[in-house]
Design an enzyme around this catalytic site. Structure first.
Site, mmCIF file in Angstrom:
data_model
loop_
_atom_site.group_PDB
_atom_site.id
_atom_site.type_symbol
_atom_site.label_atom_id
_atom_site.label_comp_id
_atom_site.label_asym_id
_atom_site.label_seq_id
_atom_site.Cartn_x
_atom_site.Cartn_y
_atom_site.Cartn_z
ATOM 1 N N ARG A 14 -9.893 -22.736 -12.114
ATOM 2 C CA ARG A 14 -10.574 -23.956 -11.676
ATOM 3 C C ARG A 14 -9.925 -24.596 -10.456
ATOM 4 O O ARG A 14 -10.339 -25.669 -10.036
ATOM 5 C CB ARG A 14 -10.625 -24.981 -12.811
ATOM 6 C CG ARG A 14 -11.772 -24.745 -13.758
ATOM 7 C CD ARG A 14 -12.222 -26.012 -14.452
ATOM 8 N NE ARG A 14 -11.146 -26.684 -15.162
ATOM 9 C CZ ARG A 14 -11.307 -27.248 -16.365
ATOM 10 N NH1 ARG A 14 -12.472 -27.187 -16.980
ATOM 11 N NH2 ARG A 14 -10.301 -27.871 -16.938
ATOM 12 N N ASP A 49 -6.250 -33.672 -20.193
ATOM 13 C CA ASP A 49 -7.452 -32.923 -19.804
ATOM 14 C C ASP A 49 -7.283 -31.475 -20.238
ATOM 15 O O ASP A 49 -6.187 -30.909 -20.106
ATOM 16 C CB ASP A 49 -7.654 -32.936 -18.285
ATOM 17 C CG ASP A 49 -8.104 -34.283 -17.753
ATOM 18 O OD1 ASP A 49 -9.243 -34.666 -18.032
ATOM 19 O OD2 ASP A 49 -7.298 -34.936 -17.064
ATOM 20 N N LYS A 103 -0.371 -34.475 -9.082
ATOM 21 C CA LYS A 103 -1.285 -34.048 -8.030
ATOM 22 C C LYS A 103 -0.875 -34.706 -6.723
ATOM 23 O O LYS A 103 -0.285 -35.791 -6.718
ATOM 24 C CB LYS A 103 -2.737 -34.449 -8.354
ATOM 25 C CG LYS A 103 -3.259 -33.918 -9.662
ATOM 26 C CD LYS A 103 -4.675 -34.391 -9.937
ATOM 27 C CE LYS A 103 -5.700 -33.616 -9.152
ATOM 28 N NZ LYS A 103 -7.091 -33.932 -9.580
ATOM 29 N N HIS A 142 0.011 -29.168 -14.196
ATOM 30 C CA HIS A 142 -1.414 -29.511 -14.285
ATOM 31 C C HIS A 142 -2.080 -28.548 -15.266
ATOM 32 O O HIS A 142 -1.770 -27.356 -15.280
ATOM 33 C CB HIS A 142 -2.056 -29.393 -12.901
ATOM 34 C CG HIS A 142 -3.474 -29.846 -12.854
ATOM 35 N ND1 HIS A 142 -4.509 -29.061 -13.309
ATOM 36 C CD2 HIS A 142 -4.029 -31.006 -12.427
ATOM 37 C CE1 HIS A 142 -5.653 -29.716 -13.143
ATOM 38 N NE2 HIS A 142 -5.390 -30.898 -12.614
ATOM 39 N N LYS A 154 -9.404 -5.630 -9.141
ATOM 40 C CA LYS A 154 -10.395 -6.697 -8.940
ATOM 41 C C LYS A 154 -10.262 -7.208 -7.513
ATOM 42 O O LYS A 154 -9.280 -7.843 -7.153
ATOM 43 C CB LYS A 154 -10.183 -7.849 -9.924
ATOM 44 C CG LYS A 154 -10.745 -7.626 -11.321
ATOM 45 C CD LYS A 154 -9.969 -6.637 -12.119
ATOM 46 C CE LYS A 154 -10.414 -6.605 -13.581
ATOM 47 N NZ LYS A 154 -9.735 -5.516 -14.315
#
Length: 396
Positions: free
Chosen positions: A258, A252, A179, A17, A283
């Protein structure tokens, strides 16, 4: 708190993806830098589109890497090795702009407020400040052996199986993108059946939809989802648009960060909003979330709650969390307040302590950048260990 009888849905995506490809490149860059310099500070973002990869961010490191080579090797490993797929690992353009970390941020991480104010009583563990403000969440449930919600555990299982069927040749016409989505039916708060399975699998142009449907159900769904959860009324939507040839970065654009719900608990738990990939462990978006999962999993493994959500809040440049919140949804053997007190006694949630206890200054991150950061029974991840159960029992 969710109703006892309800449907809940989670999704996962394959390593091909576009957003996950971006995550893997960012974490591959991080790993490469940590291999050269375990103290490297890294904040790396990646964007991918047709024939182009852009890597940007800030680093502070004594080590030097070839980020272009790192990206090409990652892209090839995922499976994008042909212009026909829209991204050729050896011939696509790769642009890199990695600058020095801001000295204003660095000073708060290098020397925490506790040290600067003279209030520190604990040396090194008080010396490293959080790399940003924000809150993180950890979650665990006894629904599955991996202490993950059923819906996200099964969704990840389906996408991992899609990838393995492609790589092994079991389903030879598959391409890297894909997906999954799983809707679970709950009765009295327990998963009893799968209501709906959705899978979109990228494929070569010369295969019929019915063949794809048959293969996916037989070779992906049935091996992953326990037979007792499927019934005659379970619905299957396999490539419901009818065709999925153009995919990946060609279909895409992809961007690091994301897929934060895919990365965590599939929407069952709350999320602080910070992504993981491309960030070194100073972090707290990353290390704090890992610590929160570590705490939550040990709480459930110790049978102190059937499910629990932990929130930890940090201030930039400050070592100690500003708050710890616990929610057991009525399943705790202690009150939530008492459980929070126990956690504060038994777990050190300062960034330096988390990094030290979980051994986070190692190149272990790219492997987490697809198929979830939690519940990974296929990986030996330190935040997934249940080695604090005995200490929690003694601390009651």
């Amino acid at each position: 708190m969710a109703a006892k009888n309800h449907l809940f849905t989670s999704e996962s995506v394959t390593e091909g993806h576009p957003d996950k490809l971006a995550d893997q490149i960012s974490d591959a860059v991080l790993d490469a830098l940590l291999e050269k310099d375990p103290l490297a500070r890294v904040a790396c973002e990646t964007s991918v589109t047709t024939g182009l990869v852009v890597i940007i961010g800030e680093t502070s490191s004594s080590g030097q890497i070839n980020a272009v080579r790192v990206a090409r090797d990652t892209i090839a490993d995922v499976g994008y090795t042909s212009a026909e797929l829209g991204l050729d690992s050896e011939h696509s353009a790769i642009l890199v702009s990695l600058d020095q970390q801001s000295p204003d941020i660095a000073q708060g991480v290098d020397t925490a407020l506790e040290h600067r104010s003279g209030s520190s009583h604990d040396g090194y563990l008080d010396s490293v400040g959080a790399g940003d403000q924000g809150m993180v969440f950890g979650y665990a449930t006894d629904e599955t052996e991996a202490y993950l919600p059923t819906s996200i555990a099964l969704a990840h299982g389906l996408t991992r199986r899609l990838a393995s069927a492609r790589k092994s040749g079991d389903i030879p016409y598959l391409r890297p993108d894909g997906k999954s989505q799983v809707t679970v039916q709950f009765e009295d708060g327990k998963p009893v059946r799968i209501d709906t399975v959705v899978i979109s699998a990228q494929h070569n142009p010369d295969v019929e939809l019915e063949q794809i449907r048959q293969d996916i159900i037989a070779k992906v769904v049935k091996p992953v989802i326990p037979e007792g959860l499927l019934d005659d009324t379970t619905r299957y939507f396999i490539n419901p648009t009818g065709r999925f040839v153009v995919g990946g970065p060609h279909g895409d654009a992809g961007l690091t960060g994301r897929k934060i719900i895919v990365d965590t608990y599939g929407g069952v738990a709350r999320h602080g909003g910070g992504a993981f990939s491309g960030k070194d462990p100073t972090k707290v978006d990353r290390s704090g979330a890992y610590a929160a999962r570590y705490v939550a999993k040990n709480i459930v493994a110790a049978d102190l709650a059937k499910r629990v959500e932990i929130q930890i809040a940090y201030a930039i440049g400050v070592a100690r969390p500003v708050a710890v919140f616990v929610e057991t949804f009525g399943t705790g053997k202690l009150s939530d307040d008492k459980l929070a007190e126990l956690i504060n006694r038994q777990f050190d949630l300062r960034p330096a302590a988390i990094i030290e206890q979980l051994d986070l200054r190692r190149p272990i991150y790219r492997q987490t950048a697809a198929y979830g950061h939690f519940g990974r029974t296929d990986l030996d991840l330190p935040w997934e260990r249940t080695d604090r159960v005995a200490a929690l029992a003694k601390g009651l």
